[in-house]
Design an enzyme around this catalytic site. Structure first.
Site, short mmCIF file in Angstrom:
data_model
loop_
_atom_site.label_atom_id
_atom_site.label_comp_id
_atom_site.label_asym_id
_atom_site.label_seq_id
_atom_site.Cartn_x
_atom_site.Cartn_y
_atom_site.Cartn_z
N CYS A 2 1.15 -1.24 -0.15
CA CYS A 2 -0.26 -0.55 0.06
C CYS A 2 1.14 1.10 0.12
O CYS A 2 1.40 1.77 0.75
CB CYS A 2 -0.94 0.21 1.51
SG CYS A 2 -2.08 -0.83 1.56
N ARG A 27 3.92 -0.48 -4.94
CA ARG A 27 3.58 -0.96 -3.49
C ARG A 27 2.59 -1.46 -3.49
O ARG A 27 1.85 -2.70 -2.73
CB ARG A 27 3.49 0.66 -2.56
CG ARG A 27 4.93 1.54 -2.31
CD ARG A 27 4.96 2.19 -1.39
NE ARG A 27 4.70 1.65 0.05
CZ ARG A 27 5.58 1.41 0.69
NH1 ARG A 27 7.21 1.53 0.00
NH2 ARG A 27 5.31 0.77 1.80
N TRP A 74 -2.94 -2.64 -0.99
CA TRP A 74 -2.47 -4.58 -1.89
C TRP A 74 -3.04 -4.68 -0.91
O TRP A 74 -3.06 -4.99 0.31
CB TRP A 74 -1.19 -3.99 -1.51
CG TRP A 74 -0.93 -5.89 -1.78
CD1 TRP A 74 -0.52 -6.82 -3.27
CD2 TRP A 74 -0.56 -6.81 -1.24
NE1 TRP A 74 0.16 -7.57 -2.74
CE2 TRP A 74 -0.49 -8.07 -1.93
CE3 TRP A 74 -0.50 -7.05 0.50
CZ2 TRP A 74 0.03 -9.36 -1.29
CZ3 TRP A 74 -0.57 -8.33 0.71
CH2 TRP A 74 -0.14 -9.50 0.72
N ASN A 100 -1.70 1.66 5.78
CA ASN A 100 -0.71 1.16 5.38
C ASN A 100 0.14 -0.45 6.50
O ASN A 100 0.25 0.82 7.89
CB ASN A 100 0.35 1.63 4.76
CG ASN A 100 1.32 0.69 4.38
OD1 ASN A 100 1.21 -0.45 4.40
ND2 ASN A 100 2.78 0.92 4.01
N GLY A 101 -0.67 -0.76 6.61
CA GLY A 101 -0.18 -1.78 7.56
C GLY A 101 -1.93 -3.00 7.52
O GLY A 101 -2.12 -3.08 7.27
N GLU A 485 16.77 -17.91 -8.14
CA GLU A 485 16.16 -16.72 -8.59
C GLU A 485 16.06 -15.95 -10.06
O GLU A 485 14.52 -15.80 -10.04
CB GLU A 485 17.64 -15.36 -8.58
CG GLU A 485 17.23 -14.26 -9.38
CD GLU A 485 16.04 -13.69 -8.37
OE1 GLU A 485 15.08 -13.95 -7.80
OE2 GLU A 485 15.75 -12.44 -8.65
N LYS A 489 11.78 -15.04 -10.98
CA LYS A 489 11.64 -13.93 -11.66
C LYS A 489 10.10 -14.55 -12.65
O LYS A 489 9.43 -13.54 -13.02
CB LYS A 489 12.83 -13.49 -12.60
CG LYS A 489 14.07 -13.01 -12.01
CD LYS A 489 13.97 -11.29 -11.86
CE LYS A 489 13.24 -11.40 -10.23
NZ LYS A 489 13.46 -11.05 -9.10
N GLU A 492 6.99 -14.61 -11.43
CA GLU A 492 6.09 -13.63 -10.38
C GLU A 492 5.82 -12.75 -12.24
O GLU A 492 4.64 -11.72 -12.16
CB GLU A 492 7.98 -12.74 -10.73
CG GLU A 492 8.13 -12.99 -9.30
CD GLU A 492 9.29 -11.50 -8.71
OE1 GLU A 492 8.57 -10.37 -7.92
OE2 GLU A 492 10.04 -11.89 -9.35
N HIS A 508 16.82 -36.90 -8.56
CA HIS A 508 15.53 -37.36 -7.33
C HIS A 508 14.25 -37.06 -6.94
O HIS A 508 13.60 -37.45 -6.25
CB HIS A 508 16.21 -36.89 -5.71
CG HIS A 508 17.56 -36.92 -5.41
ND1 HIS A 508 18.20 -38.48 -4.92
CD2 HIS A 508 18.84 -36.86 -5.54
CE1 HIS A 508 19.57 -38.84 -5.40
NE2 HIS A 508 20.14 -37.24 -5.34
N LYS A 607 5.71 -4.38 -4.00
CA LYS A 607 7.44 -3.99 -3.90
C LYS A 607 7.67 -4.32 -3.00
O LYS A 607 8.14 -4.81 -2.48
CB LYS A 607 7.76 -2.51 -4.53
CG LYS A 607 8.72 -2.59 -4.54
CD LYS A 607 9.63 -3.05 -5.88
CE LYS A 607 10.85 -3.06 -5.60
NZ LYS A 607 11.46 -4.58 -6.76
C1 F6R Z 1 11.30 -10.75 -6.11
C2 F6R Z 1 10.68 -9.39 -5.00
C3 F6R Z 1 10.90 -10.04 -3.64
C4 F6R Z 1 11.60 -9.15 -2.86
C5 F6R Z 1 11.35 -9.34 -1.33
C6 F6R Z 1 11.71 -9.33 -0.10
O1 F6R Z 1 11.66 -10.25 -7.54
O2 F6R Z 1 11.36 -8.59 -5.39
O3 F6R Z 1 11.48 -11.53 -3.95
O4 F6R Z 1 13.17 -9.94 -2.87
O5 F6R Z 1 9.60 -9.48 -1.13
O6 F6R Z 1 12.47 -7.47 -0.37
P1 F6R Z 1 12.53 -7.20 0.45
O7 F6R Z 1 14.51 -7.09 -0.48
O8 F6R Z 1 12.51 -5.13 0.10
O9 F6R Z 1 13.29 -7.25 1.65
#
Ligand code: F6R
Length: 612
Positions: A2, A27, A74, A100-101, A485, A489, A492, A508, A607
């Site tokens: 948010c 966000r 969000w 937000n929260g 990773e 990616k 997502e 396995h 984010k």
């Molecule tokens: C993936 C991504 C998330 C963040 C995770 C941690 O692309 O962005 O998996 O890595 O939410 O966020 P931070 O690094 O801000 O603590």
């Protein structure tokens, strides 16, 4: 999660709030809304969907106001809908609030209020909190500020809230605990936001509000108080950020811009720290605490998501170079179990946003147990950087695309510097290897640039596999976390199911998935595991899987086994992950775009994950 924005001053609030919401949309983006105050009347407009839909919805409506608050959501409590969008108004229509929260004890408060006759129009915890404030204000005939202070003493959970009062045309009351709040100081005006991006074009002077603080914000006055009603002196910081850093700069998406920024963000991260000619690494946060770091009984790395993957790479590197035991923990697991943390343990917290709720709480817990906390954080001034005992910023600049790219390579660069410095002082690395790795690290920006110049060939691979329903990503050693990773990616950004696995572990179980339709991405750069991963390729080829390999230039064997290859410049195996991840970022980006997905704002994500 948010985004919240507020403005009070002589200008029209709506355009400022709306622009701020667009900047904070990363966000959360399932609904948005604004509350404005005109001649004592609260005008609240809110809409399900992205901020652009709100913008369209308010055309022709009364937007005249010098005070306003806005929210991009969000969803936590209640589905994304007009009704659950913020701002919420109190039952008597006097107050409007954004939040937000999560208010954890909202159900109990709601029941109490319902018994008193309160009715609710949304499913949100926010509306409960606002009516709780209204109820206190009515019963005690006190100011809004006083009512909020009383209410917050009963609230458990996390919040950053802004409230406006239709009886007070100039004041925004704000409070924070666990969710970020920045206040920009203008000339006769104030700006409030979840991060500095909505503020930067108006002023560079900001105050980061701390947990358990309340802000009373008028155009020409900012008062900070704690929950005990004592005044707190606002600490004004100067923002070190340019407007261009938060704009797309000609790229179609922030994600692409951020991928292409990596040569310069990695360079910025190394600049002033690494001097390969002199053989030195200078980092204040490390130098001042070096003996604590190298004498750690154990290092625990705590992070989430992509940052957790950076932690896994660091585990391999620190154990190899520094000979210190390392454990990597998901913050969300660490905080709820009963982990053993002793004095003498060092915790490395990795976070792009510096606001991830699980990481933050895990650190608080470790700190209580006497651990030393070292933060590897991107967002300057963020909560995690502030609760750490020491740390190093990744200097990647604002990352707006929801999928983390340049922040990840920045994290790897900092962690590599850290491991090298520690190994050098601890004398667990030979002088020759140390020097060689410094030179290799210094060359990384140039090598990333070379990879990016070849991005078109990744586009072709993406086009060929965009309709796949599953992907497997395999790597060994330092490249195993890069396989994880790459899979994250792709999930997502393209909504394609993908799994990352250690290549040898495939036999396995996951090998059962392999058929002629399954694309398998091998991260198979030249390293001490190379022969082994080539055997794993043979195993996939024998089962007719489609092989896409990320290989080192000059490798002649892997191309004979692969349907597609992408070559990256040669690099020591310790350094290779910071290079091999780049083609995987591009792959997910191009697959996502070719499927028509809004890669900067993929569904259900946000984010900055400031809820548990
Ligand atoms: C993936 C991504 C998330 C963040 C995770 C941690 O692309 O962005 O998996 O890595 O939410 O966020 P931070 O690094 O801000 O603590």
């Amino acid at each position: 999660m948010c985004g919240i924005v507020g403005y009070t001053g002589p200008r029209q609030a709506y355009p400022i709030v709306l622009k701020g919401l667009k900047r904070l949309e990363y966000r959360g983006y399932d609904s948005s809304g604004v509350a404005l105050l005109h001649n004592g009347k609260l005008n609240v407009y809110k809409k399900k969907g992205k901020v652009a839909e709100l913008e369209e919805y308010v055309i022709g409506k009364d937007l005249d106001s010098g005070i306003g608050i806005g929210h991009t959501r969000w969803a936590t409590h209640g589905e994304p809908s007009d009704r659950n969008a913020h701002p919420h108004t109190s039952s008597n229509g006097r107050f409007a609030m954004i939040h937000n929260g999560i208010i954890e004890n909202y159900a109990q408060l709601k029941t109490e209020l319902q018994k008193k006759g309160y009715q609710f129009t949304s499913d949100t915890d926010t509306e409960v909190l606002l009516n709780f404030v209204e109820d206190i204000q009515n019963n005690n005939n006190c100011t809004l500020e006083e009512a909020l202070r009383i209410a917050l003493k009963r609230v458990s959970g996390a919040y950053c809230i802004l409230i406006i009062d239709s009886n007070d045309p100039e004041t925004i009351i704000a409070a924070r605990k666990g969710s970020p709040l920045v206040i920009g100081i203008g000339k006769g005006e104030h700006f409030l936001a979840s991060d500095a991006s909505p503020i930067i074009e108006y002023t560079k002077e900001v105050v980061y509000v701390n947990d358990y603080e309340l802000a009373i914000v008028k155009p020409d006055e900012l008062i900070l108080k704690n929950l005990g009603n004592e005044k707190v002196t606002p600490y004004i910081t100067k923002l070190d950020m340019e407007l261009a850093a938060i704009e797309k700069g000609g790229y179609d998406h922030f994600m692409l811009k951020e991928i292409f920024e990596q040569p310069s963000t990695i360079y910025d991260c190394l600049r002033g720290r690494l001097d390969a000619d002199a053989g030195t690494i200078t980092m204040g946060g490390i130098d001042q605490h070096i003996s604590q770091l190298i004498n750690a009984n154990r290092i625990m790395i705590i992070a989430c998501g992509t940052s957790w993957h950076a932690g896994l790479v660091a585990e391999y590197i620190i154990e190899e170079l520094c000979r210190i035991p390392v454990e990597v923990e998901y913050a969300s697991e660490f905080r709820y179990r009963n982990p053993i943390v002793n004095k003498g343990d060092v915790i490395i917290a990795i976070s792009q946003s510096g606001e991830t709720a699980d990481t933050l709480v895990a650190l608080e817990k470790a700190k209580e147990n006497g651990a030393f906390i070292f933060g590897v954080v991107n967002a300057v001034g963020s909560s995690i950087s502030r609760i750490s005992h020491a740390g190093a910023y990744t200097h990647a600049g604002p990352e707006i695309g929801v999928a983390s790219t340049k922040a990840f390579t920045g994290q790897l660069a900092v962690l590599m510097l850290m491991a090298l410095k520690m190994a050098f002082v601890k004398e667990t690395i030979s002088k020759e290897r140390y020097k060689q790795l410094l030179i290799e690290l210094q060359d990384v920006p140039e090598k990333v640039d070379a990879i990016l110049k070849n991005s078109e060939s990744i586009k072709t691979i993406a086009e060929a596999y965009k309709n796949a329903t599953d992907f497997l990503f395999l790597g060994r050693g330092y490249n195993f976390p890069i396989a994880l990773e790459g899979a994250l990616k792709l999930k997502e950004i393209s909504y394609i199911h993908a799994e990352g696995y250690p290549a040898a572990e495939m036999k396995h179980g996951p090998i059962a998935l392999v058929d002629e339709k399954l694309p398998v991405v091998f991260i198979a750069t030249k390293d001490s595991y190379h022969e082994k991963i080539v055997s794993n390729m043979q195993e996939i080829k024998a089962r007719k899987g489609k092989i896409i390999s990320i290989i080192t230039e000059g490798d002649v064997i892997s191309p004979t086994l692969s349907n597609h290859v992408f070559s990256i410049p040669p690099a020591d195996e310790v350094i290779a992950p910071i290079l091999s991840v780049v083609p995987l970022q591009l792959l997910s980006y191009y697959v996502g775009v070719s499927k028509g997905i809004d890669v900067d704002k993929p569904r259900n994500l946000a984010k900055s994950v400031t809820v548990e």
